[in-house]
Design a protein around this motif. Sequence first.
Motif, PDB file in Angstrom:
ATOM      1  N   VAL A  85       0.835  -1.204   0.000  1.00  0.00           N
ATOM      2  CA  VAL A  85       0.000   0.000   0.000  1.00  0.00           C
ATOM      3  C   VAL A  85       0.866   1.249   0.000  1.00  0.00           C
ATOM      4  CG1 VAL A  85      -1.635   1.364   1.367  1.00  0.00           C
ATOM      5  CG2 VAL A  85      -2.017  -1.081   1.054  1.00  0.00           C
ATOM      6  N   PRO A 150      -1.486   1.723   6.995  1.00  0.00           N
ATOM      7  CA  PRO A 150      -0.364   0.817   6.715  1.00  0.00           C
ATOM      8  C   PRO A 150       0.756   0.912   7.741  1.00  0.00           C
ATOM      9  CG  PRO A 150      -1.083   1.913   4.705  1.00  0.00           C
ATOM     10  CD  PRO A 150      -1.823   2.565   5.831  1.00  0.00           C
ATOM     11  N   ILE A 259      -2.673  -1.495  -6.086  1.00  0.00           N
ATOM     12  CA  ILE A 259      -3.145  -0.954  -4.810  1.00  0.00           C
ATOM     13  C   ILE A 259      -4.628  -1.254  -4.605  1.00  0.00           C
ATOM     14  CG2 ILE A 259      -3.734   1.373  -5.637  1.00  0.00           C
ATOM     15  CD1 ILE A 259      -2.565   2.410  -2.949  1.00  0.00           C
ATOM     16  N   THR A 263      -5.979  -3.314  -1.479  1.00  0.00           N
ATOM     17  CA  THR A 263      -6.968  -2.657  -0.618  1.00  0.00           C
ATOM     18  C   THR A 263      -8.170  -3.560  -0.350  1.00  0.00           C
ATOM     19  OG1 THR A 263      -6.321  -0.452  -1.391  1.00  0.00           O
ATOM     20  CG2 THR A 263      -8.499  -0.657  -0.399  1.00  0.00           C
TER      21      THR A 263
END
Length: 379
Positions: A85, A150, A259, A263
């Motif tokens: 991330v 993160p 990403i 996610t």
Amino acid sequence: MENLLQLWHNTGLFQMEPGQAVMIGIGIFLLYLAINKNFEPLLLVPIGFGGVLANIPGAGLADPGGILYIFYTIGIESGVFPLLVFMGVGAMTDFGPLLANPKTLFLGAAAQFGIFATLMGAILLSTFGVFDFTLADAAAIGIIGGADGPTSIYVASKLAPDLLGAIAVASYSYMALVPLIQPPIMRLLTNEQERKIKMVQQRHVSYREKIVFPLLLLLLVAFLLPDAAPLLGMFCFGNLMKECAVVDRLSNTTQNSLINTVTIFLGLAVGSKLSADKFLDITTLGILLLGMVAFSIGTASGVLMAKMMNKFGGTSINPLIGSAGVSAVPMAARVSNKLGLEADPHNFLLMHAMGPNVAGVIGSAVAAGIMINYVTGGG
């Protein structure tokens, strides 16, 4: 009749416990905020749905062997998801506003005060017997104040794996609820005149500056604080791919499909920790409370730093952008811009707020490195 009774006993309705019903309600509420109120749906939809799945009686999706448990073990316990991330965030980050107005670095630094204030608060509460947090636990909880999911997950996986679930839920919940939490604090600490301050046009930042900065940042921090290198390394690598303009395919993949994929799995894994047996206990609720305090202090510290810089500095800074010093990118910057427009429909603060917002990402990664280094003694 006996078969029917056996069938009834195997249903989720029969096995449902009050705590599970409460947590399913909370999961649905998070989905409501995401879908109806548009509160960071990319985070809250997978987290909320993961929370619902984790509390379905008898399904065992969050138990060892369940799909949510596998997502959590592979991606969060290992620390892989947070680093991926960070790479994606780096690829979407523009250091231009920070380089154009380097003073905003102080706003990002000030917002990290919430991390260290909460660390001391957690230790103090443990000293008085309210909670039983070790120094490592307190350090991992304090990182929530950076509003950086993160980073919080990464630090917790290193320092307090047993608290990782609660810390992950708190971090991502507060990140998603930035539009609810920050505005009252910002309004309380500023007046109408301060919220109307217009900031000057930023200077143009050259291509060379944007190439050199992530490399310089990484080398400087990595040599001084190696424990921050994994987070900042992935962040700077993602940014370099974007700015160098020779690996557009890699940059586009990192910014979009990579990403987005991470996610989805990260949100479901975080939601798996919303199961009633793990969430509804005094330690988790204490972490949520301390996380809220940390985030609030970080927001307030950024605003107050901007006001102090106005008092002793030259160029006026709208204090609203100080709240963007927490590293909830780009949500906090959007909130600063929204409140600026409420005070003056022609006062656009978004790009100015991105300076402290990016500085907050750097600040939270550095704070994480300091915590890990201090608690583990560099090892």
